[in-house]
Design an enzyme around this catalytic site. Structure first.
Site, PDB file in Angstrom:
ATOM      1  N   ASP A   2       0.842  -1.202   0.000  1.00  0.00           N
ATOM      2  CA  ASP A   2       0.000   0.000   0.000  1.00  0.00           C
ATOM      3  C   ASP A   2       0.874   1.247   0.000  1.00  0.00           C
ATOM      4  OD1 ASP A   2      -2.120  -1.738   0.212  1.00  0.00           O
ATOM      5  OD2 ASP A   2      -2.646  -1.215   2.278  1.00  0.00           O
ATOM      6  N   ALA A  29      -4.076 -10.592   2.637  1.00  0.00           N
ATOM      7  CA  ALA A  29      -2.945 -10.556   3.567  1.00  0.00           C
ATOM      8  C   ALA A  29      -3.353  -9.894   4.888  1.00  0.00           C
ATOM      9  CB  ALA A  29      -1.775  -9.808   2.929  1.00  0.00           C
ATOM     10  N   GLY A  71     -19.865   0.164  10.304  1.00  0.00           N
ATOM     11  CA  GLY A  71     -19.017   1.215  10.864  1.00  0.00           C
ATOM     12  C   GLY A  71     -19.334   1.496  12.323  1.00  0.00           C
ATOM     13  N   ASP A  82     -11.008  -5.577   7.217  1.00  0.00           N
ATOM     14  CA  ASP A  82     -10.173  -6.785   7.165  1.00  0.00           C
ATOM     15  C   ASP A  82      -9.885  -7.309   8.570  1.00  0.00           C
ATOM     16  OD1 ASP A  82     -10.093  -6.457   4.421  1.00  0.00           O
ATOM     17  OD2 ASP A  82      -8.248  -5.275   4.494  1.00  0.00           O
TER      18      ASP A  82
HETATM   19  O1  RIB Z   1      -9.018  -3.275   2.886  1.00  0.00           O
HETATM   20  C1  RIB Z   1      -7.865  -2.497   2.800  1.00  0.00           C
HETATM   21  C2  RIB Z   1      -6.975  -2.979   1.703  1.00  0.00           C
HETATM   22  O2  RIB Z   1      -7.612  -2.793   0.470  1.00  0.00           O
HETATM   23  C3  RIB Z   1      -5.673  -2.239   1.580  1.00  0.00           C
HETATM   24  O3  RIB Z   1      -4.660  -2.792   2.376  1.00  0.00           O
HETATM   25  C4  RIB Z   1      -5.377  -2.289   0.094  1.00  0.00           C
HETATM   26  O4  RIB Z   1      -4.283  -3.084  -0.232  1.00  0.00           O
HETATM   27  C5  RIB Z   1      -6.652  -2.794  -0.549  1.00  0.00           C
HETATM   28  O5  RIB Z   1      -6.513  -4.086  -0.956  1.00  0.00           O
END
Ligand code: RIB
Length: 310
Positions: free
Chosen positions: A11, A40, A221, A252
């Site tokens: 990123d 990841a 949220g 994530d």
């Molecule tokens: O959800 C966030 C992620 O979305 C970031 O880390 C970026 O790489 C995108 O895949």
């Protein structure tokens, strides 16, 4: 064992006062190079909870790929089945505004070459809890999810980012492989549209759960999370309020911690299991918003246990 099948990105993150509109250029004092990719990120979130996690995905034969692999390993994620292909490592261009909101463009690179057969048979079995997202080819994820289910394993599918052109047949195929679907409010409405539409995200969740015969979790949220079951029950789990620095990776974190908690507790569909797991996932997602970058704020299990929000 948690198998995360998905994207690996580097990123490039720039802080801005306001996210640029189409045609606009804004200035940022600089940028940071941080580890990301929805797959990841979810793998790291689950591993920091102490789960046994293996990542299957692709990187390039370049510096970003090496660094991403090393970062996953340093976080305790199994990396033996990450393929280094000919395309460059995926890269995400992220702007974060003063309120912690973001806009992201993902250059897929190696992620676009992932195939369902990248998942070795040795990772499949009744103990496998697979976690899917939407940053690698859908056909590859569908093939892998089908293999996971055929081997007696279970699948959490995070429909992020939701493609604008998701068709009914594709969505139904995806739902047929899914034990738990995780969407945000917008993704819930987009997915329900493919099945005929819904008036709001709660109605969308009910429709997805009923027609997909799956549990549908909606992240909302600051409002927390909701889940709907195929029999029409809907429940709410409140969020832990924070002042966000960067919301990148919060979703994530939610998915990774949810997977970890469900893998630990065993029975996915039990209401009490879901309530507890979603409570932990909501709290971890709030913590993740307190640092810049997708992975920087993800808590370890002791950090989550000890957290006392103000
Ligand atoms: O959800 C966030 C992620 O979305 C970031 O880390 C970026 O790489 C995108 O895949």
């Amino acid at each position: 064992m948690i198998l995360v099948f998905g994207s690996i990105n580097m990123d490039l993150v720039a802080a801005v006062t306001a996210i640029p509109r189409p045609g606009e250029t804004v200035l940022s004092p600089g940028y940071r190079t941080l580890f990301g990719g929805k797959g990841a990120n979810q793998a790291v979130a689950a591993a920091r909870m102490g789960s046994d996690v293996t990542m299957v995905g692709r990187v390039g034969q370049d510096g970003f790929g090496e660094a991403c692999r090393a970062n996953l390993a340093a976080n305790g994620v199994g990396t033996d089945h990450i393929v280094a292909g000919t395309a460059p490592t995926g890269c995400a261009f992220i702007t974060v505004d003063a309120a912690g909101e973001n806009a992201i463009t993902v250059a897929s690179g190696a992620n676009a070459a992932v195939e369902g057969s990248d998942v070795p048979a040795s990772l499949l079995g009744p103990q496998t809890l697979a976690v899917m997202q939407m940053e690698i080819p859908l056909a590859a994820s569908l093939a892998a999810a089908t293999r996971v289910r055929n081997a007696g394993g279970r699948v959490i599918w995070n429909l992020a980012p939701a493609p604008a052109d998701l068709g009914a047949a594709e969505l139904r195929a995806l739902l047929a492989t899914t034990d738990i679907l995780v969407v945000n409010e917008i993704e819930a409405l987009m997915a329900a549209k493919a099945l005929g539409g819904a008036t709001d995200f709660k109605a969308a969740a009910r429709r997805l759960a009923r027609e997909g015969n799956t549990i549908c979790v909606v992240t909302a949220g600051a409002s927390g999370a909701f889940f709907s079951t195929p029999d029409g029950e809907t429940r709410h789990v409140p969020a832990v309020p924070v002042s966000p620095v960067d919301t990148t990776g919060a979703g994530d974190t939610f998915v990774g911690v949810l997977a970890s908690e469900l893998a630990r507790r065993g029975e996915l569909a039990l209401r009490s299991t879901l309530d507890a797991a979603l409570g932990r996932a909501c709290a971890a997602a709030s913590m993740a918003c307190l640092a810049t970058g997708a992975q920087a704020g993800m808590p370890t299990r002791p950090q989550l246990d000890a957290w006392q929000p103000r």
